[in-house]
Scaffold this active site. Structure first.
Site, short mmCIF file in Angstrom:
data_model
loop_
_atom_site.label_atom_id
_atom_site.label_comp_id
_atom_site.label_asym_id
_atom_site.label_seq_id
_atom_site.Cartn_x
_atom_site.Cartn_y
_atom_site.Cartn_z
N VAL A 85 1.66 22.91 4.33
CA VAL A 85 1.92 21.84 3.16
C VAL A 85 2.55 22.52 2.07
O VAL A 85 3.73 21.98 1.57
CB VAL A 85 0.94 20.88 2.95
CG1 VAL A 85 1.44 19.95 1.73
CG2 VAL A 85 0.44 20.13 4.23
N LYS A 86 2.20 23.56 1.71
CA LYS A 86 2.70 24.25 0.52
C LYS A 86 4.13 24.98 0.94
O LYS A 86 4.95 25.00 0.16
CB LYS A 86 1.88 25.44 0.16
CG LYS A 86 2.35 26.15 -1.24
CD LYS A 86 2.35 25.40 -2.41
CE LYS A 86 2.96 26.43 -3.62
NZ LYS A 86 2.24 27.52 -3.78
N LEU A 87 4.16 25.36 2.03
CA LEU A 87 5.54 26.00 2.41
C LEU A 87 6.49 24.90 2.60
O LEU A 87 7.55 25.20 2.06
CB LEU A 87 5.48 26.47 3.84
CG LEU A 87 4.44 27.55 3.90
CD1 LEU A 87 4.42 28.36 5.52
CD2 LEU A 87 5.04 28.98 3.08
#
Length: 265
Positions: free
Chosen positions: A169-171
């Site tokens: 999700v952070k990517l």
């Protein structure tokens, strides 16, 4: 109260430590140098000078270093995982490859240690306000157990899936963040072509239907270039991680990659 060991008390980590201490947790922080030790002790945490002291008797170990390589070194080569007691949890805040999270989870399993990737979105000011966004990847039971501690500085704390999901999700978040900067750089150029001052443009657009969080940050700085300078070190690192991880996982950034390139022009 939890017994917490913390590695990486820097720009992001130190205010996390301060919030953890403020919530009554027993926090021990790796601090190898005198200035780092002084900063840690000022928060009320206990400074430890040797990595070999990290992990033993800890209920939670937090890792908030800068790179994937540093996470591997701390957790695997320096033996932190191997010293953690059965039933404890490793929480990784560093933006790393989801594959590294899988490696850590496999290495932790024989010790009965849970691994949670707790990717962050925000900065030190969000930590100080208790409003850092956290994307958590991990088993339901482990995430439920650690969430009350993470709420010392995290809100919202979002469980997004299995180990590695927080990083994924952070990517996507970071790819979109960089792409938005690129698109807004192009918007500024269009404004210039039309004879609109950039500061005026970005003071107006946050009130329109095109508004986004990045635009508001640019408006506060006055220009795309000023905002880019402020976040450049971390943005460059995060874009490199995004591209490497997406390639490693067999994905394709598509049009996001084109927009990301625009922010460097």
């Amino acid at each position: 109260m939890s017994r917490v060991h913390f590695v990486g008390a820097g720009r992001m980590g130190l205010p996390m430590v301060e919030r953890l201490v403020g919530d009554g947790h027993d926090v021990h922080v790796l601090a190898r140098h005198d200035d780092a030790r002084a900063a840690v002790e000022k928060t009320g945490a206990t400074a430890v000078g040797d990595i070999t002291a990290v992990g033993t008797d800890a209920e939670l170990v937090f890792v908030c270093v800068f790179t994937d390589e540093q996470v591997r070194r701390v957790c695997l080569e320096d033996g932190v995982l191997g010293r953690m007691p059965k039933g404890s949890t490793l929480v990784v805040h560093t933006t790393i490859s989801p594959r590294t999270v899988e490696t850590l989870a496999s290495a932790a399993e024989p010790f009965g240690v849970a691994v949670i990737d707790a990717a962050v979105s925000g900065g030190p000011h969000d930590i100080a306000a208790g409003a850092l966004t956290l994307f958590l990847g991990g088993a339901d039971e482990a995430v439920a157990a650690v969430t009350p501690v993470l709420k010392s500085y995290g809100d919202p704390v979002l469980h997004v899936g299995a180990p590695g999901s927080g990083q994924k999700v952070k990517l996507v978040n970071n790819a979109l963040f960089a792409a938005e900067i690129g698109l807004l750089a192009e918007a500024a150029e269009l404004g210039r072509q039309l004879g609109v001052d950039e500061a005026a443009l970005f003071s107006a657009l946050p009130h329109g239907s095109s508004s986004c969080k990045v635009m508001g940050n640019i408006a506060m700085r006055g220009s795309v270039s000023e905002f880019r300078s402020a976040v450049g070190e971390f943005l460059t690192k995060d874009v490199a991680v995004v591209r490497a991880a997406v390639s490693e996982l067999g994905g394709d950034l598509g049009v996001l990659d084109t927009a990301i390139d625009a922010h460097t022009r």
